[in-house]
Design a protein around this motif. Structure first.
Motif, PDB file in Angstrom:
ATOM      1  N   VAL A  66       0.769  -1.360  -0.180  1.00  0.00           N
ATOM      2  CA  VAL A  66      -0.014  -0.009  -0.079  1.00  0.00           C
ATOM      3  C   VAL A  66       0.982   1.144  -0.008  1.00  0.00           C
ATOM      4  CG1 VAL A  66      -1.529   1.399   1.335  1.00  0.00           C
ATOM      5  CG2 VAL A  66      -2.078  -1.080   1.076  1.00  0.00           C
ATOM      6  N   LEU A  67       1.746   1.391   0.855  1.00  0.00           N
ATOM      7  CA  LEU A  67       2.735   2.466   1.028  1.00  0.00           C
ATOM      8  C   LEU A  67       3.620   2.794  -0.314  1.00  0.00           C
ATOM      9  CD1 LEU A  67       4.049   2.062   4.632  1.00  0.00           C
ATOM     10  CD2 LEU A  67       2.283   3.634   3.720  1.00  0.00           C
ATOM     11  N   SER A  68       4.047   1.558  -0.758  1.00  0.00           N
ATOM     12  CA  SER A  68       4.861   1.843  -2.003  1.00  0.00           C
ATOM     13  C   SER A  68       3.933   2.262  -3.221  1.00  0.00           C
ATOM     14  CB  SER A  68       5.548   0.495  -2.496  1.00  0.00           C
ATOM     15  OG  SER A  68       4.829  -0.507  -2.464  1.00  0.00           O
ATOM     16  N   GLY A  69       2.625   1.679  -3.272  1.00  0.00           N
ATOM     17  CA  GLY A  69       1.615   1.987  -4.076  1.00  0.00           C
ATOM     18  C   GLY A  69       1.322   3.416  -4.331  1.00  0.00           C
ATOM     19  N   ILE A  70       1.305   4.178  -3.218  1.00  0.00           N
ATOM     20  CA  ILE A  70       1.131   5.488  -3.141  1.00  0.00           C
ATOM     21  C   ILE A  70       2.458   6.168  -4.253  1.00  0.00           C
ATOM     22  CG2 ILE A  70       1.426   7.657  -1.734  1.00  0.00           C
ATOM     23  CD1 ILE A  70       0.019   5.759   0.467  1.00  0.00           C
ATOM     24  N   LEU A  71       3.673   5.901  -3.992  1.00  0.00           N
ATOM     25  CA  LEU A  71       4.788   6.288  -4.697  1.00  0.00           C
ATOM     26  C   LEU A  71       4.527   5.925  -6.020  1.00  0.00           C
ATOM     27  CD1 LEU A  71       7.698   7.255  -5.076  1.00  0.00           C
ATOM     28  CD2 LEU A  71       8.356   4.857  -5.145  1.00  0.00           C
ATOM     29  N   TRP A  78       0.189   3.895 -15.058  1.00  0.00           N
ATOM     30  CA  TRP A  78       0.496   2.496 -15.513  1.00  0.00           C
ATOM     31  C   TRP A  78       1.706   2.057 -14.731  1.00  0.00           C
ATOM     32  CZ3 TRP A  78       5.329   0.677 -17.041  1.00  0.00           C
ATOM     33  CH2 TRP A  78       6.239   1.497 -17.343  1.00  0.00           C
ATOM     34  N   VAL A  79       2.380   2.662 -14.246  1.00  0.00           N
ATOM     35  CA  VAL A  79       3.478   2.018 -13.066  1.00  0.00           C
ATOM     36  C   VAL A  79       2.723   1.499 -12.085  1.00  0.00           C
ATOM     37  CG1 VAL A  79       5.134   3.065 -11.420  1.00  0.00           C
ATOM     38  CG2 VAL A  79       5.462   3.628 -13.792  1.00  0.00           C
ATOM     39  N   PHE A  80       1.457   2.071 -11.322  1.00  0.00           N
ATOM     40  CA  PHE A  80       1.093   1.588 -10.628  1.00  0.00           C
ATOM     41  C   PHE A  80       0.214   0.242 -10.868  1.00  0.00           C
ATOM     42  CE2 PHE A  80      -3.346   1.292  -8.274  1.00  0.00           C
ATOM     43  CZ  PHE A  80      -3.057   0.959  -7.258  1.00  0.00           C
ATOM     44  N   LEU A  81      -0.289   0.269 -11.954  1.00  0.00           N
ATOM     45  CA  LEU A  81      -0.622  -0.898 -12.600  1.00  0.00           C
ATOM     46  C   LEU A  81       0.133  -1.878 -12.705  1.00  0.00           C
ATOM     47  CD1 LEU A  81      -3.327   0.381 -15.121  1.00  0.00           C
ATOM     48  CD2 LEU A  81      -3.982  -0.376 -12.886  1.00  0.00           C
ATOM     49  N   LEU A  82       1.202  -1.705 -13.294  1.00  0.00           N
ATOM     50  CA  LEU A  82       2.411  -2.658 -13.475  1.00  0.00           C
ATOM     51  C   LEU A  82       2.854  -3.179 -12.055  1.00  0.00           C
ATOM     52  CD1 LEU A  82       4.681  -3.994 -14.743  1.00  0.00           C
ATOM     53  CD2 LEU A  82       6.102  -1.840 -14.443  1.00  0.00           C
ATOM     54  N   MET A  83       2.787  -2.370 -11.045  1.00  0.00           N
ATOM     55  CA  MET A  83       3.176  -2.941  -9.691  1.00  0.00           C
ATOM     56  C   MET A  83       2.273  -3.722  -9.089  1.00  0.00           C
ATOM     57  SD  MET A  83       6.366  -2.520  -9.917  1.00  0.00           S
ATOM     58  CE  MET A  83       6.738  -3.120  -8.400  1.00  0.00           C
ATOM     59  N   VAL A  84       0.905  -3.354  -9.011  1.00  0.00           N
ATOM     60  CA  VAL A  84      -0.004  -4.074  -8.539  1.00  0.00           C
ATOM     61  C   VAL A  84      -0.009  -5.473  -9.265  1.00  0.00           C
ATOM     62  CG1 VAL A  84      -2.794  -4.416  -8.924  1.00  0.00           C
ATOM     63  CG2 VAL A  84      -1.687  -2.197  -8.083  1.00  0.00           C
ATOM     64  N   PHE A  87       2.816  -7.300  -7.526  1.00  0.00           N
ATOM     65  CA  PHE A  87       2.195  -7.803  -6.175  1.00  0.00           C
ATOM     66  C   PHE A  87       1.559  -8.912  -6.107  1.00  0.00           C
ATOM     67  CE2 PHE A  87      -0.309  -7.357  -2.376  1.00  0.00           C
ATOM     68  CZ  PHE A  87       0.737  -7.349  -1.419  1.00  0.00           C
ATOM     69  N   ALA A  88       0.467  -9.053  -7.167  1.00  0.00           N
ATOM     70  CA  ALA A  88      -0.515 -10.002  -7.278  1.00  0.00           C
ATOM     71  C   ALA A  88       0.713 -11.470  -7.484  1.00  0.00           C
ATOM     72  CB  ALA A  88      -1.171  -9.733  -8.312  1.00  0.00           C
ATOM     73  N   VAL A  89       1.468 -11.208  -8.487  1.00  0.00           N
ATOM     74  CA  VAL A  89       2.318 -12.297  -8.703  1.00  0.00           C
ATOM     75  C   VAL A  89       3.144 -12.942  -7.441  1.00  0.00           C
ATOM     76  CG1 VAL A  89       4.583 -12.988  -9.942  1.00  0.00           C
ATOM     77  CG2 VAL A  89       2.612 -11.993 -11.048  1.00  0.00           C
ATOM     78  N   SER A 147      11.011  -4.392 -15.545  1.00  0.00           N
ATOM     79  CA  SER A 147       9.965  -4.794 -16.553  1.00  0.00           C
ATOM     80  C   SER A 147      10.214  -4.179 -17.908  1.00  0.00           C
ATOM     81  CB  SER A 147       8.787  -3.959 -15.779  1.00  0.00           C
ATOM     82  OG  SER A 147       8.547  -4.987 -14.650  1.00  0.00           O
ATOM     83  N   ILE A 148      10.486  -2.953 -17.940  1.00  0.00           N
ATOM     84  CA  ILE A 148      10.522  -2.073 -19.081  1.00  0.00           C
ATOM     85  C   ILE A 148      11.949  -2.706 -20.026  1.00  0.00           C
ATOM     86  CG2 ILE A 148      11.398   0.032 -20.003  1.00  0.00           C
ATOM     87  CD1 ILE A 148       9.763   1.534 -17.572  1.00  0.00           C
ATOM     88  N   GLU A 149      12.868  -3.039 -19.387  1.00  0.00           N
ATOM     89  CA  GLU A 149      14.017  -3.582 -19.881  1.00  0.00           C
ATOM     90  C   GLU A 149      13.822  -5.040 -20.492  1.00  0.00           C
ATOM     91  OE1 GLU A 149      18.097  -3.201 -20.910  1.00  0.00           O
ATOM     92  OE2 GLU A 149      17.005  -1.737 -19.685  1.00  0.00           O
ATOM     93  N   PHE A 150      13.082  -5.665 -20.060  1.00  0.00           N
ATOM     94  CA  PHE A 150      12.586  -7.005 -20.404  1.00  0.00           C
ATOM     95  C   PHE A 150      11.867  -7.050 -21.748  1.00  0.00           C
ATOM     96  CE2 PHE A 150      10.435 -11.116 -20.348  1.00  0.00           C
ATOM     97  CZ  PHE A 150      11.458 -11.872 -20.703  1.00  0.00           C
ATOM     98  N   ALA A 151      10.783  -6.051 -21.432  1.00  0.00           N
ATOM     99  CA  ALA A 151       9.883  -5.781 -22.511  1.00  0.00           C
ATOM    100  C   ALA A 151      10.595  -5.287 -23.804  1.00  0.00           C
ATOM    101  CB  ALA A 151       8.649  -4.723 -22.221  1.00  0.00           C
ATOM    102  N   ALA A 152      11.474  -4.218 -23.629  1.00  0.00           N
ATOM    103  CA  ALA A 152      12.365  -3.660 -24.720  1.00  0.00           C
ATOM    104  C   ALA A 152      13.309  -4.751 -25.534  1.00  0.00           C
ATOM    105  CB  ALA A 152      12.966  -2.565 -24.055  1.00  0.00           C
ATOM    106  N   LYS A 153      13.867  -5.937 -24.548  1.00  0.00           N
ATOM    107  CA  LYS A 153      14.674  -6.815 -25.169  1.00  0.00           C
ATOM    108  C   LYS A 153      13.889  -7.712 -25.917  1.00  0.00           C
ATOM    109  CE  LYS A 153      18.296  -6.859 -22.063  1.00  0.00           C
ATOM    110  NZ  LYS A 153      19.454  -6.365 -22.799  1.00  0.00           N
TER     111      LYS A 153
END
Length: 173
Positions: A66-71, A78-84, A87-89, A147-153
């Motif tokens: 929750v706290l990191s979700g605020i950041l 989109w970063v929030f959704l990525l990190m959700v 977190f789910a994984v 996440s971005i690095e892997f997607a770009a690769k």
């Protein structure tokens, strides 16, 4: 606070070696999941006198989430959704370890120590200190960057994740 692009660019400065990039692509998620696994064992709900599911789900990992979700939300939606998603994984992995009857503590601790040791090796190869040495917030930026690095690769388009000069982190290297 720095922008997402500034964080990604600054993080990318100490992650330009291809071996170090791949080490991070593997080890950052391992560190994230194992850290949350260890924090899952901090029973905040029980300490507050809660019982049942409320006690189980109010723990160190969910509070950090929750706290990191605020950041993450301040950086971008989109970063929030990525990190959700991360977190789910992580919760799925934690629940899987527990369902298998393995010790969450020992499994998380071993993965955490090994992944950090490999990360240290990656930065030795890189010849640069980890970004979090200068700013602990980079511990929360690492999963976004990899996440971005892997997607770009993989050649996938990564919208809204432009680093310095309008390139994705992988293109900056």
């Amino acid at each position: 606070m720095r922008s997402l692009q500034q964080f990604l660019s600054d993080y990318g400065d100490s992650h330009q070696n291809p071996l170090n990039q791949w080490i991070h692509i593997v080890c950052v998620p391992a560190i994230l999941i194992s850290t949350l696994g260890l924090l899952w064992l901090v029973p905040l709900g029980s300490w507050l006198g809660l019982s049942g599911a409320a006690a189980e789900w109010l723990n160190g990992a969910t509070v950090l989430g929750v706290l990191s979700g605020i950041l993450y939300l301040r950086l971008s939606f989109w970063v929030f959704l990525l990190m959700v998603g991360w977190f789910a994984v992580s919760v799925w992995a934690i629940q899987s370890v527990q369902s298998a009857g393995w010790s969450l503590f020992w499994t998380s601790l071993i993965v955490w120590v090994v992944a950090w040791a490999v990360q240290v090796y990656g930065h030795k190869v890189e010849g640069k200190k980890p970004s979090f040495v200068e700013d602990l917030v980079f511990l929360l930026i690492g999963p976004i960057f990899v996440s971005i690095e892997f997607a770009a690769k993989l050649g996938l388009p990564v919208p809204h994740a432009q680093g310095a000069g309008g390139n994705t982190p992988a293109q900056n290297h």
